[in-house]
Design a protein around this motif. Structure first.
Motif, PDB file in Angstrom:
ATOM      1  N   LEU A  53      38.753 -74.782  85.057  1.00  0.00           N
ATOM      2  CA  LEU A  53      37.293 -74.886  84.911  1.00  0.00           C
ATOM      3  C   LEU A  53      36.888 -76.347  84.885  1.00  0.00           C
ATOM      4  O   LEU A  53      37.686 -77.219  84.540  1.00  0.00           O
ATOM      5  CB  LEU A  53      36.838 -74.188  83.619  1.00  0.00           C
ATOM      6  N   ARG A  54      35.629 -76.581  85.234  1.00  0.00           N
ATOM      7  CA  ARG A  54      35.155 -77.964  85.254  1.00  0.00           C
ATOM      8  C   ARG A  54      35.244 -78.612  83.865  1.00  0.00           C
ATOM      9  O   ARG A  54      35.412 -79.807  83.738  1.00  0.00           O
ATOM     10  CB  ARG A  54      33.722 -78.029  85.778  1.00  0.00           C
ATOM     11  N   ASP A  55      35.164 -77.788  82.816  1.00  0.00           N
ATOM     12  CA  ASP A  55      35.232 -78.345  81.461  1.00  0.00           C
ATOM     13  C   ASP A  55      36.665 -78.636  81.015  1.00  0.00           C
ATOM     14  O   ASP A  55      36.903 -78.998  79.864  1.00  0.00           O
ATOM     15  CB  ASP A  55      34.528 -77.422  80.460  1.00  0.00           C
ATOM     16  N   GLY A  56      37.624 -78.463  81.921  1.00  0.00           N
ATOM     17  CA  GLY A  56      38.998 -78.855  81.613  1.00  0.00           C
ATOM     18  C   GLY A  56      39.904 -77.705  81.226  1.00  0.00           C
ATOM     19  O   GLY A  56      41.134 -77.849  81.215  1.00  0.00           O
ATOM     20  N   ARG A  57      39.356 -76.548  80.918  1.00  0.00           N
ATOM     21  CA  ARG A  57      40.193 -75.414  80.520  1.00  0.00           C
ATOM     22  C   ARG A  57      40.910 -74.788  81.721  1.00  0.00           C
ATOM     23  O   ARG A  57      40.419 -74.883  82.847  1.00  0.00           O
ATOM     24  CB  ARG A  57      39.337 -74.327  79.855  1.00  0.00           C
ATOM     25  N   SER A  58      42.037 -74.159  81.464  1.00  0.00           N
ATOM     26  CA  SER A  58      42.740 -73.377  82.489  1.00  0.00           C
ATOM     27  C   SER A  58      42.787 -71.932  82.035  1.00  0.00           C
ATOM     28  O   SER A  58      42.945 -71.657  80.847  1.00  0.00           O
ATOM     29  CB  SER A  58      44.181 -73.867  82.661  1.00  0.00           C
ATOM     30  N   VAL A  59      42.634 -71.023  82.992  1.00  0.00           N
ATOM     31  CA  VAL A  59      42.655 -69.593  82.665  1.00  0.00           C
ATOM     32  C   VAL A  59      43.593 -68.893  83.639  1.00  0.00           C
ATOM     33  O   VAL A  59      43.463 -69.051  84.855  1.00  0.00           O
ATOM     34  CB  VAL A  59      41.240 -68.980  82.788  1.00  0.00           C
ATOM     35  N   GLY A  60      44.515 -68.115  83.110  1.00  0.00           N
ATOM     36  CA  GLY A  60      45.466 -67.392  83.950  1.00  0.00           C
ATOM     37  C   GLY A  60      44.905 -66.055  84.420  1.00  0.00           C
ATOM     38  O   GLY A  60      43.910 -65.564  83.886  1.00  0.00           O
ATOM     39  N   TYR A  61      45.528 -65.498  85.435  1.00  0.00           N
ATOM     40  CA  TYR A  61      45.075 -64.193  85.942  1.00  0.00           C
ATOM     41  C   TYR A  61      46.260 -63.411  86.515  1.00  0.00           C
ATOM     42  O   TYR A  61      47.283 -64.000  86.860  1.00  0.00           O
ATOM     43  CB  TYR A  61      43.995 -64.369  87.021  1.00  0.00           C
ATOM     44  N   GLY A  62      46.053 -62.112  86.640  1.00  0.00           N
ATOM     45  CA  GLY A  62      46.987 -61.281  87.395  1.00  0.00           C
ATOM     46  C   GLY A  62      46.451 -61.063  88.795  1.00  0.00           C
ATOM     47  O   GLY A  62      47.156 -61.162  89.783  1.00  0.00           O
TER      48      GLY A  62
END
Ligand SMILES: Cc1cc2nc3c(=O)[nH]c(=O)nc-3n(C[C@H](O)[C@H](O)[C@H](O)COP(=O)(O)OP(=O)(O)OC[C@H]3O[C@@H](n4cnc5c(N)ncnc54)[C@H](O)[C@@H]3O)c2cc1C
Length: 391
Positions: free
Chosen positions: A93-102
Motif C-alpha cells: 500500500l502507498r502508506d507502506g503496509r504490505s498485505v498478503g493474499y491467496g
C-alpha cells in the motif's frame, strides 16, 4: 479454503465479487482495498440524477455499511495499492503496509484519458469519473452561466442535458462528425443531436480543441480553427483508459486493460474484472474491454464462480444505458462492422429502435424509450451469435 481473496479497488465489480463469493459460501477472508474514501458505490448517477438532484452520497452506495460488516468483508478505504508482488503473493500500500493474499483480483476500473493540452491543469477544468469529481464540479456549476463540454459521448451529453434543464448554456465540442459515434449508430446519433439542439445546447461537430485558456482560472477554450469559446467551467469528457498500471508493473499481459481468459483469470490465482479487464469475445471474434455496469457485475460473478471452483466461461452480449432528458437509450451488442441496419418505429415520435446485422445475423440493437425492443434484442442477439462452447 485459500488464504483469502484480496480485491484491489472497491467499485461496482469489487462489490459484486464479494457479494457473489459470500452467496456461494466462501467463508475465508475477503478484503477490498480501495483508493477512494467511500464504500462501493454506483457511478452512473454521477452524470445523471446525482449531479442534478445534489442527493446525498448514501443514495449511491451499493450496500449499507452494515452489509459489509455482517458479511465479514473487510473494507480498507482511502488506501491506494502501490505495488503487487506476484511471487510473494502480497500487495504494497502507498502508506507502506504490505498485505498478503491467496487470490488477487484487480477491479481497478478506469480513469479519465489524459488530454495533453495547454491549460488542462487550470482551475475550472474538470473531469467526471468519481464522487469527489462531482463534489468539486457541482459548486463550480452552480456559479456558472456557460459550460463547455469537451467530448460528445454519453457522459458529456448527459451533463449537457442537466445543464440545460438548469437553464445554463451548454456548448458540446466533439472531434468526430457525430455525437456518441463510439457507441451508437448514425440514426441514433442524429436523434440525440437533434434532441440536444432542440433543447438549446450548442453542439459543435468536427471541432478539435487547441487549448484551454485562462490566466489563473479557465475562461474558455480555443479550437484548432482559432475560434474562441468563452466558458465559466470546462468539463473534459473524452473517454477513459484502464487502470492497469499495477498489473503492467507486476509483469502481467496488458493491452489498455489486464488481459484475462474466459474465467476472468490473468495468471494463476490472479483475476481482473470490470472496466479494467480485456477479454476475448467469442461472439464478436475479438478482444474487448467494456465500460458498463452489466460487465462489472457479470464478470465479477464469473470470477467468483472460478474462485469457488465452478468454472463458467464468460461471453456476454454487452448492454448499457444512458439517460438524457426524458429519453432512455439502451444499447445492446457491439456495432462491429455491420452491413445492414433497420429503423423500427418513428424517431420523430421519440420511441424507436435500430437493429444492426452482419452477414444476416443480429449483432446490436439501439433502443430509444423502448425497453421491450431492448430486452428482445438481448435475447435475439444471444440466440443468433452463439456464445463460447455453444454449437
Ligand atoms: C459518470 C459515469 C457515468 C456512467 N454511466 C453509466 C451508465 O449509464 N450505464 C452503464 O452501464 N455504465 C455507466 N458507467 C460505467 C460504470 O459505472 C462502470 O462500468 C463501472 O463502475 C465499472 O465498475 P468497476 O468496478 O470495474 O470500476 P469502478 O466502479 O470504476 O471501480 C474501480 C475502483 O478502483 C479504484 N482503484 C483504482 N486503482 C486503485 C489502486 N491502485 N488502489 C486502490 N483502488 C484503486 C478506483 O478509484 C475505483 O474506486 C458510468 C461511468 C461514469 C464514470
Amino acid at each position: 479454503m485459500s488464504a483469502g481473496v484480496l480485491i484491489v479497488g472497491a467499485g461496482q465489480a469489487a462489490a459484486q465479487l464479494a457479494i457473489s463469493l459470500r452467496q456461494s459460501g466462501h467463508d475465508g477472508v475477503i478484503r477490498m482495498i480501495g483508493d477512494e474514501p467511500y464504500a462501493p458505490y454506483q457511478r452512473p448517477p454521477l452524470s445523471k440524477a446525482y449531479l442534478k438532484e445534489k442527493a446525498s452520497i448514501e443514495t449511491l452506495l451499493l450496500r449499507r455499511d452494515s452489509y459489509w460488516t455482517d458479511h465479514k468483508v473487510q473494507l480498507e478505504l482511502g488506501a491506494p495499492v502501490a505495488a503487487v508482488d506476484l511471487a510473494r503473493k502480497q500487495v504494497g500500500l502507498r502508506d507502506g503496509r504490505s498485505v498478503g493474499y491467496g487470490t488477487l483480483v484487480f477491479a481497478t476500473g478506469t480513469r479519465a484519458r489524459d488530454l495533453p493540452l495547454p491549460g488542462i491543469a487550470l482551475p475550472g477544468v474538470f473531469s467526471l469519473r468519481k464522487i469527489d469529481d462531482v463534489r468539486r464540479l457541482r459548486p463550480a456549476l452552480d456559479d456558472a452561466r456557460r459550460i463547455v463540454i469537451v467530448g460528445g459521448g454519453y457522459i458529456g451529453l448527459e451533463v449537457a442535458a442537466v445543464m440545460r434543464q438548469e437553464g445554463r448554456e451548454a456548448v458540446v465540442v466533439e472531434a468526430e462528425d457525430r455525437v456518441m459515434k463510439r457507441v451508437a449508430g448514425e440514426v441514433v446519433s442524429g436523434f440525440f443531436d437533434t434532441l440536444h439542439r432542440s433543447r438549446g445546447a450548442d453542439i459543435r461537430l468536427r471541432c478539435r480543441l487547441a487549448s484551454i485558456d485562462g490566466d489563473g482560472r479557465a475562461t474558455g477554450i480555443t479550437l484548432a480553427s482559432g475560434e474562441r469559446i468563452a466558458a465559466d467551467v470546462v468539463l473534459v469528457a473524452t473517454g477513459a483508459r484502464a487502470n492497469d498500471d499495477l498489473a503492467v508493473a507486476a509483469g502481467l499481459q496488458c493491452e489498455d486493460g489486464v488481459v484475462v481468459d474466459d474465467l476472468a483469470r490473468s495468471a494463476p490465482d490472479v483475476y481482473a474484472i470490470g472496466d479494467c479487464a480485456r477479454f476475448f469475445s467469442h461472439r464478436y471474434g475479438r478482444k474487448i474491454r467494456l465500460e458498463c455496469v452489466q460487465n462489472a457485475i457479470d464478470q465479477a460473478k464469473t470470477a467468483a464462480d472460478a474462485i469457488m471452483g465452478q468454472a463458467k466461461p464468460y461471453d456476454p452480449v454487452p448492454w448499457f444505458w444512458s439517460d438524457q432528458y426524458e429519453i432512455k437509450l439502451q444499447i445492446t451488442g457491439l456495432l462491429d462492422g455491420f452491413d445492414a441496419c433497420e429503423t423500427i418505429g418513428d424517431p420523430a415520435g421519440g420511441k424507436f429502435s435500430v437493429e444492426y446485422r452482419k452477414a444476416g445475423k443480429l449483432i446490436a440493437v439501439d433502443a430509444i424509450n423502448d425497453g421491450r425492443a431492448h430486452m428482445m434484442g438481448r435475447r435475439r442477439i444471444a440466440a443468433e451469435l452463439p456464445e463460447i462452447g455453444a454449437a
